[in-house]
Design an enzyme around this catalytic site. Structure first.
Site, PDB file in Angstrom:
ATOM      1  N   HIS A 189      72.973  57.142  44.448  1.00 39.87           N
ATOM      2  CA  HIS A 189      71.849  56.940  43.529  1.00 39.87           C
ATOM      3  C   HIS A 189      70.533  57.398  44.148  1.00 39.87           C
ATOM      4  CE1 HIS A 189      74.883  54.602  41.414  1.00 39.87           C
ATOM      5  NE2 HIS A 189      74.270  55.145  40.381  1.00 39.87           N
ATOM      6  N   GLU A 431      84.733  56.600  33.141  1.00 40.12           N
ATOM      7  CA  GLU A 431      84.528  56.700  34.585  1.00 40.12           C
ATOM      8  C   GLU A 431      85.764  56.239  35.346  1.00 40.12           C
ATOM      9  OE1 GLU A 431      80.119  55.328  35.440  1.00 40.12           O
ATOM     10  OE2 GLU A 431      80.989  54.131  33.822  1.00 40.12           O
ATOM     11  N   ASP A 455      81.705  58.686  39.048  1.00 38.54           N
ATOM     12  CA  ASP A 455      82.665  57.622  39.317  1.00 38.54           C
ATOM     13  C   ASP A 455      84.097  58.053  39.022  1.00 38.54           C
ATOM     14  OD1 ASP A 455      81.342  55.375  40.427  1.00 38.54           O
ATOM     15  OD2 ASP A 455      80.274  55.118  38.530  1.00 38.54           O
ATOM     16  N   CYS A 502      77.986  63.158  31.680  1.00 40.73           N
ATOM     17  CA  CYS A 502      76.679  62.851  32.277  1.00 40.73           C
ATOM     18  C   CYS A 502      76.781  62.679  33.784  1.00 40.73           C
ATOM     19  CB  CYS A 502      76.074  61.612  31.628  1.00 40.73           C
ATOM     20  SG  CYS A 502      77.085  60.155  31.795  1.00 40.73           S
TER      21      CYS A 502
HETATM   22  C1  PEP Z   1      78.846  58.555  36.633  1.00 42.18           C
HETATM   23  O1  PEP Z   1      79.534  57.697  37.194  1.00 42.18           O
HETATM   24  O2  PEP Z   1      79.200  59.747  36.522  1.00 42.18           O
HETATM   25  C2  PEP Z   1      77.528  58.199  36.087  1.00 42.18           C
HETATM   26  C3  PEP Z   1      76.819  59.071  35.405  1.00 42.18           C
HETATM   27  O3  PEP Z   1      77.064  56.937  36.335  1.00 42.18           O
HETATM   28  P1  PEP Z   1      76.313  56.494  37.689  1.00 42.18           P
HETATM   29  O4  PEP Z   1      76.080  57.748  38.495  1.00 42.18           O
HETATM   30  O5  PEP Z   1      75.059  55.832  37.279  1.00 42.18           O
HETATM   31  O6  PEP Z   1      77.311  55.578  38.302  1.00 42.18           O
HETATM   32 MG    MG Z   2      79.002  55.612  37.040  1.00 45.56          MG
END
Ligand code: PEP
Ligand code: MG
Length: 577
Positions: A189, A431, A455, A502
């Protein structure tokens, strides 16, 4: 030269600032009576040093900051110089025979609690000031060097072992031109925040904090993932020119921003943005985003002392919906846990936090938190094109359980006569492999899917997305991932639902070709990558992308797939020259 992973692309040349979080170890034992006067002296001395430090920061800040921002330090001095404050601490040291650090902690904690109870928002905001002062006094009692994260000179490169998303999000970024960390990977993140801030970052370099000293000149080549400490004149010249070229290319791409993402044979793909704060909407618009494909609401819950209430959330969601003027925004419900912690929400220490109590699992066991958020999202849905999705769904029963709470929230709003969009579209993030494999079942009860490859890769390939030791095994082009994506799109299409992606891989040109070929409807990525994604989509036919995807998915390994796609991209570039 040191090697790491590119967290956010770009070139930076600046001076190192070693960021470390001091550990404040407080002696909580009762102290012998003859030591009380020593603790009192320590406290008085720490107050004096703290006073001088804040004054110095205030004087520096008045040159750089706006009048309002510089006033923060005046407020700090007022709290520190209030005689009642030090008096209370001194009294506890004497009465309870405890250490100066313990007494400071007790008094500041009690102040914080009092301020948190207050109705007045301004007073509530003072909590951060008290914490800041409390920590500074403690550091001075314990003789710990403090890192003033907001007091950098220009062109600073932050060198840290690790930075949490909240560290990164709370930085005053105007002076920072780069990040380097010992740990962390492309989809951590921290990397996501760096990309939204458009600050180059090289992560997972190993022991970079052990190799760099404060003030060292550093070059970050966050295109190749290289870090050069103490560069030669030749290197500096080479990278200044590389930086200029990179920044120019970025500007060129921006020219594409307002064109639709449409293939040469007319298939249109929606290209949207991932954001974490309402302020980032400006970037989405600047780069030509056609909506927000993922709003990570957890950032609303961070950098604070308690859960955001319904009204605060409603205002944030509403402001995004309104700024988008009818373009869609997909709001994801709280995805906390894993590497995202909330200090005020006691998450248990877990052996495997990414496999533990996170995301929808927390929401489903804390209906109070969940329903507050659902009500806020529903209310915002009356003010724009709002869609909502649940993170980390593993099967249809979780979706049903979440939807039950959603129905309760709708009923409450209806009874209150509060407006919301009864037809707000609800989807899930894919995910977890189990959700991808049962997408045909889930398709019947959702409006859309958004594939979260960050994920999905970690769970399918059993590779911790935060662990650079295994980062070589983190392969989004693995045939297993492509097959899962294909399965989701096919299932979704069969029921006339739409599918987006995403995860961070959505902005990879090679992956974009595969995804277009597999029939994806929407790509959502960091705003700065949107013009490039549009360029890739506009330069290919859907027919050709389909054939490439069909071939790639039959190959045996991620390496073979990447090699094949690389050749295709090279050929395309050559034929254009
Ligand atoms: C993902 O897991 O691809 C996602 C977009 O969520 P995050 O990166 O916030 O876990
Ligand atoms: Mg995720």
């Amino acid at each position: 030269m040191y090697k790491g992973t590119v967290g956010s692309a770009g070139i930076a040349i600046g001076k190192a600032y070693l960021y470390s979080k001091p550990e404040l170890v407080i002696d909580e034992n009762v102290i012998p009576e003859n030591m009380v006067s020593m603790e009192i002296d320590k406290l008085k001395h720490a107050f004096e040093v703290t006073h001088n430090q804040i004054k110095e920061i205030r004087d520096k800040a008045s040159d750089k900051l706006s009048e309002d921002d510089a006033k923060i330090f005046e407020a700090h001095l007022m709290i520190l110089d209030d005689p009642a404050f030090i008096e209370e601490i001194l009294n506890i040291i004497k009465k309870e025979s405890i250490s100066a650090s313990n007494a400071v902690k007790k008094v500041t904690d009690s102040y914080i609690n009092i301020f948190l109870q207050m109705e007045n928002e301004y007073m509530k905001e003072r909590v951060a000031d008290i914490k800041d002062i409390g920590n500074r006094i403690l550091e001075n009692i314990l003789n710990i060097k403090s890192d003033s994260m907001n007091n950098f000179s220009s062109n600073t490169i932050i060198v840290a072992h690790d930075l949490t998303p909240s560290d990164t999000a709370s930085l005053s970024t105007s002076m920072i031109c780069g990040f380097v960390t010992d740990v962390g990977g492309e989809t951590s993140h921290m990397a996501i925040v760096a990309r939204s801030l458009e600050i180059p970052a090289v992560l997972g370099v190993g022991n970079i904090t052990g190799k760099v000293r404060d003030g060292d000149v550093i070059i970050l080549d966050a295109v190749e993932g290289n870090v050069i400490v103490d560069p030669t004149e030749d290197q500096l010249e080479f990278y200044r020119s590389k930086k200029e070229k990179f920044d120019k290319m970025k500007q060129e791409l921006k020219k594409l921003k307002d064109l639709p993402a449409i293939t040469k044979d007319g298939r249109q793909i929606e290209v949207s943005a991932n954001i974490g704060t309402p302020e980032e909407i400006n970037k989405v618009i600047e780069y030509g985003g056609e909506g927000v494909g993922l709003f990570r609401t957890e950032f609303l819950y961070m950098n604070r002392d308690k859960l955001p209430n319904e009204e605060e959330q409603f205002l944030a969601y509403k402001s995004i919906a309104e700024k988008l003027c009818g373009k869609p925004v997909i709001i994801r419900t709280l995805d906390i846990g894993g590497d995202k912690k909330l200090p005020y929400l006691e998450l248990p220490e877990e052996m495997n936090p990414f496999l533990g109590w996170r995301a929808i699992r927390i929401s489903l066991s804390r209906h109070d938190i969940f329903k507050t958020q659902l009500r806020a999202i529903l209310r915002a849905s009356a003010f724009g094109n709002v869609l909502m999705m649940y993170p980390m769904i593993s099967d249809i029963s979780e979706l049903r359980e979440a939807n039950k709470v959603l129905e309760e929230a709708k009923l409450e709003l209806k009874k209150e006569g509060t407006l919301y969009n009864e037809k707000m579209k609800v989807g899930i993030m894919v995910e977890i492999p189990s959700a991808a494999l049962t997408a045909d079942i889930i398709s019947k009860e959702v409006d859309f899917f958004s594939i979260g490859t960050n994920d999905l890769c970690q769970y399918t390939l059993a590779v911790d997305r935060m662990n650079e030791r295994v980062s070589k095994l983190y392969k989004p082009f693995h045939p297993a991932i492509l097959r899962l994506i294909k399965k989701v799109i096919e299932s979704s299409n069969a029921y006339g639902k739409f599918t987006g992606i995403c995860g961070e891989i959505a902005s990879d040109p090679m992956m974009i070709i595969i995804l277009v070929g597999l029939g994806l409807d929407e790509l959502s990525m960091n705003p700065a990558s949107i013009p490039m994604a549009k360029k890739v989509i506009r330069s290919i036919t859907y027919e050709r992308a389909r054939k490439i995807a069909e071939h790639a998915i039959e190959l045996s390994t991620a390496e073979e797939i990447v090699e094949y796609l690389n050749k295709i991209l090279e050929k395309r570039n050559e034929s254009r020259d």
